[in-house]
Design an enzyme around this catalytic site. Structure first.
Site, PDB file in Angstrom:
ATOM      1  CD  GLU A 249      15.858   7.918 -19.946  1.00 59.32           C
ATOM      2  OE1 GLU A 249      16.517   7.075 -20.572  1.00 59.32           O
ATOM      3  OE2 GLU A 249      14.813   7.634 -19.311  1.00 59.32           O
ATOM      4  CD  GLU A 345      10.684   8.336 -20.700  1.00 53.91           C
ATOM      5  OE1 GLU A 345      11.180   9.298 -21.323  1.00 53.91           O
ATOM      6  OE2 GLU A 345      11.114   7.168 -20.781  1.00 53.91           O
TER       7      GLU A 345
END
Length: 536
Positions: A249, A345
């Site tokens: 991220e 994810e």
């Protein structure tokens, strides 16, 4: 009448009927290798059986085997079918499904379960059917929010630096992460492991802290070496890494756990100038996946892929599910079709939107739609968490694992995500190709595959309607129907129409003609017996 004479009188035509039927059934009865360990259903005259498993949102059924469905063969019914499958139109091939073995998951497996409980659960999750058949794992390089404390693999006292990585070590992973990875690989030796860092060591960062900041450009080559050291260290433990990302991220700075902003330009430099060339010099090196973040900004991936130095060292793009929609995967894939796609994810949780369960959400919106948009693998977030959504150090306090492990007793509860993934992972095998499947049934979503070895066809369908929905399916000349319960997921599996020996399974009409022919021959013999009595 002589008893022996009576037997001789009936034997010819009864034998013909019996032998004809047995020969036709034996010749054409399907034997899909994938399901040889599953008890066959009732003998059906067509010889083509469809196996069915169903889960319902009310949890009344959970990956429950249903009665087999009889498929009818013929050239009628295709035009009227809700779902039409074309095996000649193939798309991406599948690598697998799985979840993240976070520090929290590994700690629970190691410390909250007895050896027998742990062995049974790992076999259930990673073993072949009737196990969940997981084949992919994601692990963190250093700590994430689902760790017991914050750390990297080269932490230094405040103000210290280690550009030669002389203090690199895997000590934080030796107590439970590495042993649990080794235990999983004993069950699934071919597991594909994706590794992602949440932060570089603090001394490499602008914040001088694991929380916040960005990687200092002067340390980019050292950071690349740090990732290579990790790959080598885990390889030394017998844990090969399938894929690396350079930052989890990279467009998000968490406030309570390790994280690091990393611009597209920095990621392109890291991959193109340092990490890519370093891995290219190694045998059996992991592939590099870009991005590792949400669907809402496909331009981030396109920007890195536009750099030719970075692109030549990349194998694909990793995505998360928390913002945007999976169509972003197709946007990037259409621009760079040589790049693989993975959903790395996505987490479920006990938040208000999950009040009615997450079976349909994950089966349809996450797994199915990410595959429809070119994903070759789908990886859930935590493999296991406890009854308090932990343990964790910051971050999400309502996330769920695929399973929940009671921290006091080691007992296992299987969450909706377990069954949503299971409808795919148990049946769609590595190398299976997504195939074309059109659908005209409102409220039902579906996806079809063909497995590589036995050619078995797999159809996963989600009934989002709150009423029973009759689904009709056509694949070639095979046709079947099924009444899907309200708010349910179903997996259908059937053997290919042509057996290994090249003999097609008989249609109902063909079998009827065979039986009719046998009966006519028997009747003719009976007439001859009436005219010419047997010798005494």
């Amino acid at each position: 009448m002589d008893e022996n004479q009576g037997v001789g009188r009936w034997t010819p035509f009864l034998s013909v009927i019996l032998l004809t039927l047995l020969a036709m059934v034996a010749l054409h009865w399907p034997r899909p290798p994938l399901f040889m360990n599953i008890q066959a259903g009732v003998l059906q005259p067509t010889g083509v059986m469809v196996h069915v498993w169903v889960s319902t949102a009310d949890r009344r059924l959970r990956l429950a085997r249903q009665l087999d469905v009889m498929a009818i063969e013929g050239d009628t019914g295709a035009a009227a079918a809700d779902v039409t499958i074309d095996l000649s139109r193939k798309y991406q091939t599948m690598v697998g499904f799985g979840a993240a073995l976070t520090d929290s998951s590994a700690w629970l497996l190691q410390n909250a379960m007895s050896a027998s409980q742990r062995t049974a659960l790992l076999q259930e999750l990673f073993g072949p059917p009737p196990g969940l058949n997981f084949r992919m794992l994601r692990i963190t390089i250093g700590a994430s929010d689902f760790s017991l404390q914050h750390y990297t693999l080269d932490d230094m006292p405040a103000g210290g630096i280690d550009p030669g990585l002389q203090h690199f070590n895997t000590v934080p992973n030796q107590a439970y992460l590495i042993p649990m990875l080794q235990a999983i690989m004993a069950v699934r030796p071919d597991a594909r492991i994706i590794a992602s860092p949440w932060s570089a060591p603090a001394w490499m960062k602008s914040s001088a802290n694991l929380i916040g900041g960005t990687l200092l450009e002067e340390y980019e080559p050292v950071y690349a070496d740090y990732l290579v050291r990790f790959v080598d260290a885990f390889q030394g433990y017998g844990i090969p890494i399938f894929a690396l990302t350079v930052q989890n991220e990279p467009a998000f700075l968490p406030l309570t756990y390790p994280g690091m902003e990393l611009s597209a330009a920095a990621r392109a430099r890291l991959i193109g100038q340092y990490l890519g060339p370093a891995l290219a010099r190694r045998k059996n090196a992991p592939v590099i996946l870009g991005w590792d973040h949400n669907w809402d900004t496909p331009g981030e991936s396109l920007s890195v892929l536009a750099d030719p130095d970075a692109r030549r060292h990349m194998a694909g793009i990793a995505w998360h599910c928390y913002r945007g929609n999976p169509g972003a995967q197709s946007t990037v894939h259409d621009a760079y079709p040589q790049m693989d796609v993975y959903l790395t994810e996505c987490s479920g949780g006990d938040w208000p939107s999950a009040r009615n369960g997450e079976l349909l959400l994950f089966a349809r919106n996450i797994v199915m739609e990410s595959i429809r948009h070119w994903a070759r693998g789908v990886v859930y977030w935590n493999l296991a968490l406890d009854e308090n959504h932990g343990p964790h150090a910051g971050g999400c306090d309502e996330c769920k694992g695929v399973v929940t492990i009671d921290s006091a007793t080691g007992e296992v509860s299987r969450n909706d995500e377990y069954y949503a993934f299971g409808h795919f992972s148990r049946f769609v095998l590595p190398g299976a190709a997504r195939v074309k499947s059109g659908n005209t049934h409102a409220g039902i979503h579906q996806l079809a595959f063909q497995n590589p070895d036995d050619g078995s066809v797999v159809l996963v369908a989600v009934n989002g309607n709150t009423t029973v929905s009759h689904l009709t399916v056509s694949q070639g000349e095979l046709h079947f129907g099924y009444d899907m319960p309200p708010s349910s997921v179903a997996t259908f599996v059937w053997p290919p129409a042509t057996e290994d020996a090249g003999v097609s399974a008989p249609s109902a009409d063909q079998l009827a003609r065979g039986v009719k022919s046998a009966l006519l021959r028997a009747r003719q013999w009976w007439r001859e017996l009436q005219v010419t009595p047997p010798a005494r």
